[in-house]
Write a protein that holds these residues in place. Structure first.
Motif, PDB file in Angstrom:
ATOM      1  N   PHE B 339       0.833  -1.203   0.000  1.00 10.68           N
ATOM      2  CA  PHE B 339       0.000   0.000   0.000  1.00 10.68           C
ATOM      3  C   PHE B 339       0.872   1.261   0.000  1.00 10.68           C
ATOM      4  N   VAL B 342       2.664   1.957  -3.460  1.00  9.07           N
ATOM      5  CA  VAL B 342       1.867   2.336  -4.633  1.00  9.07           C
ATOM      6  C   VAL B 342       1.742   3.856  -4.682  1.00  9.07           C
ATOM      7  N   ARG B 343       2.277   4.440  -5.743  1.00 12.37           N
ATOM      8  CA  ARG B 343       2.165   5.895  -5.897  1.00 12.37           C
ATOM      9  C   ARG B 343       0.960   6.277  -6.755  1.00 12.37           C
ATOM     10  N   HIS B 344       0.589   5.401  -7.687  1.00 14.38           N
ATOM     11  CA  HIS B 344      -0.440   5.783  -8.659  1.00 14.38           C
ATOM     12  C   HIS B 344      -1.558   4.754  -8.733  1.00 14.38           C
ATOM     13  N   ALA B 345      -2.722   5.119  -8.242  1.00 15.11           N
ATOM     14  CA  ALA B 345      -3.912   4.269  -8.361  1.00 15.11           C
ATOM     15  C   ALA B 345      -5.120   5.147  -8.066  1.00 15.11           C
ATOM     16  N   GLY B 346      -6.234   4.856  -8.726  1.00 19.96           N
ATOM     17  CA  GLY B 346      -7.447   5.622  -8.459  1.00 19.96           C
ATOM     18  C   GLY B 346      -8.010   5.297  -7.084  1.00 19.96           C
ATOM     19  N   ALA B 347      -8.235   4.014  -6.843  1.00 13.72           N
ATOM     20  CA  ALA B 347      -8.789   3.587  -5.560  1.00 13.72           C
ATOM     21  C   ALA B 347      -8.195   2.233  -5.196  1.00 13.72           C
ATOM     22  N   ILE B 348      -7.897   2.058  -3.906  1.00  7.38           N
ATOM     23  CA  ILE B 348      -7.311   0.812  -3.428  1.00  7.38           C
ATOM     24  C   ILE B 348      -8.279   0.130  -2.470  1.00  7.38           C
ATOM     25  N   ALA B 374      -4.485   7.297 -16.171  1.00  2.00           N
ATOM     26  CA  ALA B 374      -4.634   8.709 -15.801  1.00  2.00           C
ATOM     27  C   ALA B 374      -4.461   8.935 -14.301  1.00  2.00           C
ATOM     28  N   ALA B 375      -4.422   7.856 -13.504  1.00  7.61           N
ATOM     29  CA  ALA B 375      -4.161   8.021 -12.066  1.00  7.61           C
ATOM     30  C   ALA B 375      -2.748   8.540 -11.820  1.00  7.61           C
ATOM     31  N   ARG B 376      -1.888   8.537 -12.850  1.00  8.77           N
ATOM     32  CA  ARG B 376      -0.578   9.185 -12.715  1.00  8.77           C
ATOM     33  C   ARG B 376      -0.731  10.666 -12.407  1.00  8.77           C
ATOM     34  N   PHE B 377      -1.792  11.285 -12.941  1.00  8.50           N
ATOM     35  CA  PHE B 377      -1.907  12.745 -12.827  1.00  8.50           C
ATOM     36  C   PHE B 377      -3.296  13.223 -12.427  1.00  8.50           C
ATOM     37  N   SER B 378      -4.228  12.313 -12.136  1.00  8.40           N
ATOM     38  CA  SER B 378      -5.554  12.804 -11.769  1.00  8.40           C
ATOM     39  C   SER B 378      -6.216  11.917 -10.729  1.00  8.40           C
ATOM     40  N   SER B 379      -7.315  12.392 -10.189  1.00  5.57           N
ATOM     41  CA  SER B 379      -7.972  11.765  -9.042  1.00  5.57           C
ATOM     42  C   SER B 379      -9.393  11.398  -9.398  1.00  5.57           C
TER      43      SER B 379
END
Lengths: 432, 432
Positions: B339, B342-348, B374-379
């Motif tokens: 956990f 992980v730097r990039h994920a929409g939801a875990i 797109a989770a690299r740069f957005s939420s």
């Protein structure tokens, strides 16, 4: 320039025209931009070198794409200590303000068996576009780069065209002070392409910010989705609201500070005093004559400028909310009330001693702001642009037992069997 | 389905292809969408009625565009109490989570003579697009609408196509529960046009959210700038990471819950145990057979599914960050370490008892999430989508005296005379 009284019968029609007359249309460059993007995507550095020779009259090889540390150091030596110090003042205040934005993570347990929340993380990398020639502003480099470094972005790549090979020392120094990690002498749509797709020399980034001409704006629009972008900026505007207890020359200069940016810029003056309005109009005409960029300011003021005499500050608030201005100056006695009534504005400057130009350089808040009414739905650049949230949800056995059945019911009505089964099978295994 | 070991020599090449194979291209519908937008912009309601007759086979007049309160009430009566209660559970949990997001304003004085900060305000209005037919999900209505109402958006207009006049009672009930203020039976690009430009019956909004087909996605892209939009969603994906201490059927169902959405959806399973991987693959093939949407899930799994056997969880973290998945399930003993990595994920989603489907409906965090990396740069969608910041800056005499000279120095090197004068003239007036 439009001189309007809100009481005149055609006010609404003329006012509405003011709001829509400056729409930016980049459709004319759509095809050439697509071609440039494709070429860079396919041919990488080779395409960059070709375009740099063609558009910037600068024949270079791949190894020269990156601006060297020595060139950056040399830039410093060209700049007066007074100016370096001014950049430090600006950088310090911008950094302080943006550090206060760091958003809190969220993490809590609820009474249904869940642990949940979200955490903010910076992007890995960002790209910063800086225009060349007269539009190359060191202040803009600081404003775009500092939020990224404060957010924690590790890699910050900047692209700036160097027409005829001319480097802009102030831009390089500002980039260095702001924490830019690499600088490339590439401009236009080809720079956006390099940042979005990556080439042999320039690695792709996650997010692209920075102002530019129609080619740059259209290129950002076209790569949006593959990478993130800040808003596509349109022409700039200011609304200055002042009562007669102000110096008309100061007001005039505030209006002209917007007009001198760009022929498409818009300066709107709102007052409750017709006589004071006349004084300001005269002062604008006087001050126009002494500006270095008189020709630009004049076109902007004549074509897009406006003076509006209102019956009350309430009426002013209604107009401001319709305009949703990028910049708003409030210089009236009751400015606190007016401040509360403004729902839509990029940035507000309050009081006689706070011209917008302070905010352009050394105020602290960002000067990259939503234009042309976009303040209705968007904000100025901030560290939020360079961070994103990941939500998380953790359930124990009680959690799924408590709310699982509701989820199964909805999943089944939506016809999503696997959704329903992924929960109901777990519920079944808990029954055992 | 790709079955991969990270040790195989062609792993990187195949893995990279997995990441790029699903890019959504809406260029084929660009021209028809432009035509629809122009027609609605020019002809308003008349165009809406024409398109509704043509595309939804529903001849209507202007006065019938809006779905009446009676129709909404009737919808309630068609729904079982159990299902209404399930929607209430979902709405309650979504609302609770989003209420915790309300961001603090910023307001402070610094020691240089400035008072500064920013304040958050909601948008005035938002539009919510809801697809028709099988893709009309009540859960999606809740997830899109509740953040808007929690943010404080006063007017929330929803457009939903009603093919052959068929209303979806659950969608109407969810809209009502979520606080939607008006609902129109209009779909496709024409609905986006109505929300962006306004017509006689549908007033324009400031921001448009919600999923849709290629026409809707392209229409949102084209009106972006005039109004704000949430991200243009691509096909959905999940990465499930699990060790052998899990039930293979549960894992298989989690993978299929993604696949059943859409033929372009992608499910990736990562484990450190080859034998367990085989069990999961068998379970997928078994469970596939019982799904209502078997045909869709099968195409998705066969064309885009993947099973990856890693050497370590560290290696898993590297792969996850390259994928930047929309959804990530962590079902391993060391899930806390993973956990953190992980730097990039929409939801875990964490743990055995937290399948992603819980989050789709009743978890609380939003299920509208960045897709295709797109989770690299957005939420994910949040109340931040429906709010914007206005910065403010107030200076007293000391403020401008302290930092004004630095601003004048930079303005002069940028060649912006009026900027410099707007400050220096004020400084001069203070000297007197």
């Amino acid at each position: 320039m439009q001189y309007l009284m809100t009481t005149q019968s055609d006010f609404s029609a003329i006012f509405n025209r003011l709001l829509t007359e400056r729409a930016m249309d980049t459709s004319a460059v759509k095809h050439p931009v697509t071609e440039i993007l494709e070429n860079v995507k396919t041919n990488g550095d080779t395409a960059l070198c070709e375009y740099t020779e063609r558009f910037d009259r600068l024949p270079i090889t791949t190894s020269e794409l990156r601006i060297t540390d020595k060139e950056i150091k040399d830039a410093y030596n060209e700049i007066s200590p007074e100016l370096l110090e001014a950049l430090d003042v600006a950088a310090y205040r911008i950094r302080s303000f943006h550090e206060k934005q760091l958003p809190p993570n969220l993490h809590y347990e609820d009474d249904s068996g869940f642990e949940l929340g979200y955490r903010w993380r910076p992007m890995d990398s960002a790209g910063l576009y800086v225009p060349g020639g007269t539009a190359a502003y060191p202040s803009s480099v600081l404003m775009n780069a500092i939020p990224a470094t404060v957010a924690g972005v590790k890699r910050l790549a900047m692209c700036v065209p160097t027409p005829d090979g001319q480097l802009n020392p102030l831009v390089l120094a500002a980039a260095h002070k702001a924490g830019v990690t690499e600088i490339y002498r590439v401009g236009g749509a080809q720079a956006v392409a390099a940042l979005a797709y990556g080439t042999e020399t320039i690695s792709a980034v996650d997010y692209i910010v920075g102002p530019g001409n129609a080619y740059v704006a259209e290129a950002k629009r076209q790569v949006y989705g593959l990478v993130g972008i800040d808003s596509v900026a349109g022409p700039s505007e200011v609304v200055v609201v002042a009562d007669k207890d102000n110096n008309p020359t100061h007001i005039a200069l505030d209006l002209l500070a917007q007009s001198e940016h760009d022929k498409m810029a818009q300066s709107i003056f709102i007052t409750n005093d017709k006589e004071f309005a006349d004084q300001v109009v005269n002062a604008v005409n006087e001050q126009l004559e002494i500006l270095a960029r008189k020709d630009i300011a004049k076109v902007s003021w004549e074509n897009h400028g406006a003076v509006i005499v209102v019956q009350s500050w309430n009426e002013a608030a209604i107009l401001i909310n319709k305009i949703a201005p990028e910049h708003l100056e409030l210089m009236v006695e009751e400015s606190n009330n007016l401040f509360e009534d403004v729902r839509h504005a990029g940035a507000i400057f309050i009081g006689k001693w706070c011209p917008e130009a302070i905010g352009d350089y050394v105020g602290g808040p960002n000067h990259v702001l939503p234009t042309s009414g976009a303040a209705r739905f968007s904000s100025g650049l901030s560290i939020f642009d360079f961070m994103k949230r990941t939500t998380f949800l953790k359930s124990n056995e009680q959690g799924i037992e408590n709310v699982g059945p509701a989820a199964v019911a909805i999943a089944n009505t939506e016809g999503l069997t696997a959704h329903a089964l992924s929960i109901s099978q777990r519920l079944k295994s808990l029954e055992k």
